[in-house]
Motif scaffolding. Structure first.
Motif, PDB file in Angstrom:
ATOM      1  N   UNK A   1      16.009   3.689  -0.793  1.00 46.65           N
ATOM      2  CA  UNK A   1      15.006   4.473  -1.567  1.00 46.65           C
ATOM      3  C   UNK A   1      14.201   3.483  -2.494  1.00 46.65           C
ATOM      4  N   UNK A   2      12.815   3.454  -2.174  1.00 50.09           N
ATOM      5  CA  UNK A   2      11.890   2.651  -2.997  1.00 50.09           C
ATOM      6  C   UNK A   2      11.981   1.098  -2.952  1.00 50.09           C
ATOM      7  N   UNK A   3      12.680   0.706  -1.953  1.00 46.48           N
ATOM      8  CA  UNK A   3      13.202  -0.876  -1.930  1.00 46.48           C
ATOM      9  C   UNK A   3      11.842  -1.342  -1.656  1.00 46.48           C
ATOM     10  N   UNK A   4      10.831  -0.988  -0.773  1.00 47.17           N
ATOM     11  CA  UNK A   4       9.693  -1.607  -0.469  1.00 47.17           C
ATOM     12  C   UNK A   4       8.604  -0.731  -1.290  1.00 47.17           C
ATOM     13  N   UNK A   5       7.667  -1.326  -2.051  1.00 40.55           N
ATOM     14  CA  UNK A   5       6.691  -0.431  -2.732  1.00 40.55           C
ATOM     15  C   UNK A   5       5.529   0.020  -1.897  1.00 40.55           C
ATOM     16  N   UNK A   6       5.038  -0.785  -1.093  1.00 39.57           N
ATOM     17  CA  UNK A   6       3.830  -0.491   0.081  1.00 39.57           C
ATOM     18  C   UNK A   6       3.863  -1.709   1.111  1.00 39.57           C
ATOM     19  N   UNK A   7       3.224  -1.335   2.032  1.00 43.29           N
ATOM     20  CA  UNK A   7       2.938  -2.146   3.388  1.00 43.29           C
ATOM     21  C   UNK A   7       1.544  -2.402   3.350  1.00 43.29           C
ATOM     22  N   UNK A   8       1.027  -3.471   3.558  1.00 43.67           N
ATOM     23  CA  UNK A   8      -0.419  -4.004   3.906  1.00 43.67           C
ATOM     24  C   UNK A   8      -0.592  -4.362   5.610  1.00 43.67           C
ATOM     25  N   UNK A   9      -0.988  -3.403   6.114  1.00 40.78           N
ATOM     26  CA  UNK A   9      -1.291  -3.524   7.550  1.00 40.78           C
ATOM     27  C   UNK A   9      -2.632  -4.511   7.999  1.00 40.78           C
ATOM     28  N   UNK A  10      -2.551  -5.447   8.513  1.00 45.51           N
ATOM     29  CA  UNK A  10      -3.600  -6.444   8.946  1.00 45.51           C
ATOM     30  C   UNK A  10      -3.511  -7.046  10.068  1.00 45.51           C
ATOM     31  N   UNK A  11      -4.146  -8.215  10.335  1.00 44.39           N
ATOM     32  CA  UNK A  11      -4.344  -8.971  11.743  1.00 44.39           C
ATOM     33  C   UNK A  11      -4.913 -10.238  11.268  1.00 44.39           C
ATOM     34  N   UNK A  12      -4.996 -11.024  12.316  1.00 49.35           N
ATOM     35  CA  UNK A  12      -5.658 -12.333  12.165  1.00 49.35           C
ATOM     36  C   UNK A  12      -7.162 -12.183  11.937  1.00 49.35           C
ATOM     37  N   UNK A  13      -7.616 -12.937  11.010  1.00 50.59           N
ATOM     38  CA  UNK A  13      -9.283 -12.969  10.701  1.00 50.59           C
ATOM     39  C   UNK A  13      -9.872 -14.261  10.655  1.00 50.59           C
ATOM     40  N   UNK A  14     -11.084 -14.083  10.246  1.00 53.78           N
ATOM     41  CA  UNK A  14     -11.859 -15.290  10.417  1.00 53.78           C
ATOM     42  C   UNK A  14     -11.811 -16.142   9.017  1.00 53.78           C
ATOM     43  N   UNK A  15     -12.626 -17.206   9.049  1.00 55.11           N
ATOM     44  CA  UNK A  15     -12.466 -18.126   7.706  1.00 55.11           C
ATOM     45  C   UNK A  15     -13.731 -17.456   6.759  1.00 55.11           C
ATOM     46  N   UNK A  16     -13.767 -18.637   5.776  1.00 54.50           N
ATOM     47  CA  UNK A  16     -14.767 -18.054   4.700  1.00 54.50           C
ATOM     48  C   UNK A  16     -16.199 -17.606   5.078  1.00 54.50           C
ATOM     49  N   UNK A  17     -16.829 -16.811   4.228  1.00 49.32           N
ATOM     50  CA  UNK A  17     -18.097 -16.414   4.700  1.00 49.32           C
ATOM     51  C   UNK A  17     -18.737 -15.974   3.443  1.00 49.32           C
ATOM     52  N   UNK A  18     -20.220 -16.240   3.571  1.00 50.28           N
ATOM     53  CA  UNK A  18     -21.238 -16.259   2.546  1.00 50.28           C
ATOM     54  C   UNK A  18     -21.524 -14.898   2.480  1.00 50.28           C
ATOM     55  N   UNK A  19     -21.668 -14.248   1.182  1.00 51.85           N
ATOM     56  CA  UNK A  19     -21.906 -12.647   0.638  1.00 51.85           C
ATOM     57  C   UNK A  19     -23.426 -12.717   0.696  1.00 51.85           C
TER      58      UNK A  19
END
Length: 415
Positions: free
Chosen positions: A376-394
């Motif tokens: 129990x509580x061994x993992x605090x949370x999971x971030x679910x993601x995927x491959x993504x792009x490089x840097x970007x101007x805002x």
């Protein structure tokens, strides 16, 4: 360099002569690890490495850089706190970008205001994830800094890899999206030790990434000092660099291009294990993994064994958090397996953050076969993601982290 958004080459200028640019840059997670430098000043690696750039919707650094003739000195704020601008690696990046900018001016090849390169800069940077917890914060941080400075001072993108590398070695890989290799290079001056994209983020759309956060604490041995001690004391490290990595790099590029997940997963896990074996072979030994990390490793192998194939793969950087690679089809069930064997706090914050994961049922047979006691509580949370792009101007000026006075906005301080 990136097609994530249309780039803006001219920084915004306001009436006070303040030029401001804001950019974002991604985290990358190595599947063939970089560990050890052959030149500590230029940050040249003893082996090539390869990483997957993660999507900025889940993990990113945002940096605003402003310059003005009215600024008295260079200043930097990281995650709401002013830091020492005289950090040697920071200075190295600033000096190199300014040098490239002057060089372009002298050849009459620049579009930005010629006087601005001599102005002082204010830098404000925030991460949307825990810093220094084995989530490659220095890579996205320096990539973002260098990319933002280059937009402000009109520096060519081809020159950024070598500059970012001098901030943090793996930062050069965060300048590209998708699958990225950082080439070892052979030249003494490091001019050929650069990152380049192997395939774009859209090349393998079924690939998914989970970050299992077991600890958000700062690690006890930083990467820089850890690497130095490994180079000095580990005999395994030299064998890895000379014998193992060259063929692994070729194989990894091939299996990515073939989208061969079982081969990609096995190679990823073996390389992670070898990196941590080198940490143990270092004297005194370095322990980045903890008991929870070992339990995750065991869970992954038992899960794969149940299916008789590699459906899920782990990799660990210099910290206890696991990064899991899998395919979209296997994602819901594996997340459910993690929930079952690492039950989260019932009333805690959401356990899975980021990209939505569908729910799945687990068979009794699978649970019985894995045969592990739940933690129990061994993992605090999971971030679910995927491959993504490089840097970007805002482009939206409302998202600048610095105000019209060149100081951090309240939102950047309370981040």
């Amino acid at each position: 360099m990136t097609d994530f958004c249309k780039l803006v080459n001219m920084p915004e200028n306001d009436k006070q002569g303040l030029s401001v640019v804001t950019c974002t840059a991604p985290v990358n997670i190595a599947v063939i690890k970089y560990w050890g430098k052959r030149d500590e000043d230029l940050i040249l690696p003893i082996n090539s490495s390869l990483s997957v750039t993660l999507h900025q919707d889940q993990l990113k650094t945002t940096t605003t850089v402003a310059c003005s003739r009215n600024f008295q000195q260079d200043r930097i704020w990281l995650n709401g706190k002013e830091e020492d601008i005289n950090n040697p690696r920071l200075q190295s990046c600033l000096q190199e970008i300014r040098r490239f900018s002057r060089k372009r001016r002298n050849t009459g090849d620049s579009t930005s205001d010629a006087s601005s390169v001599s102005h002082k800069v204010h830098i404000c940077s925030v991460n949307n994830f825990p810093t220094a917890a084995g989530l490659a914060s220095s890579a996205s941080g320096y990539a973002c800094l260098v990319y933002t400075l280059s937009q402000l001072f009109g520096v060519e993108s081809e020159q950024l890899s070598a500059v970012a590398r001098q901030g943090s070695g793996s930062a050069c890989r965060s300048l590209y999206g998708g699958f990225v290799q950082w080439k070892l290079g052979t030249q003494l001056d490091g001019k050929d030790s650069l990152a380049e994209q192997v395939e774009s983020e859209s090349y393998w759309p079924e690939l998914r990434v989970l970050i299992l956060v077991v600890s958000a604490e700062q690690k006890s041995v930083g990467s820089t000092s850890g690497m130095h001690t490994s180079v000095e004391t580990s005999q395994l490290l030299k064998y890895r660099a000379d014998v193992v990595v060259p063929s692994r790099m070729e194989e990894m590029i091939r299996v990515i291009r073939e989208r061969d997940f079982p081969a990609f997963g096995e190679l990823t896990m073996k390389d992670s294990n070898q990196f941590h074996a080198i940490c143990l072979d270092t004297y005194p030994p370095i322990f980045y993994l903890n008991n929870m990390s070992h339990r995750i490793i065991s869970l992954v192998h038992r899960y794969n064994q149940y299916y008789g194939e590699t459906r899920v793969a782990y990799t660990f950087d210099a910290g206890p958090n696991a990064v899991i690679y899998t395919l979209q089809d296997h994602l819901p069930e594996f997340v459910q397996v993690v929930r079952h064997f690492f039950p989260p706090e019932v009333n805690g914050e959401e356990f899975v953050k980021g990209l939505t994961v569908c729910s799945a049922d687990l068979s009794e047979e699978l649970k019985r076969d894995i045969n592990m006691e739940p933690t129990p509580k061994g993992i605090r949370y999971i971030i679910s993601t995927k491959a993504g792009p490089g840097p970007c101007v805002v482009k939206d000026p409302n998202h600048h982290l610095l105000g019209a006075d060149g100081l951090p906005k309240k939102s950047a301080i309370s981040h």
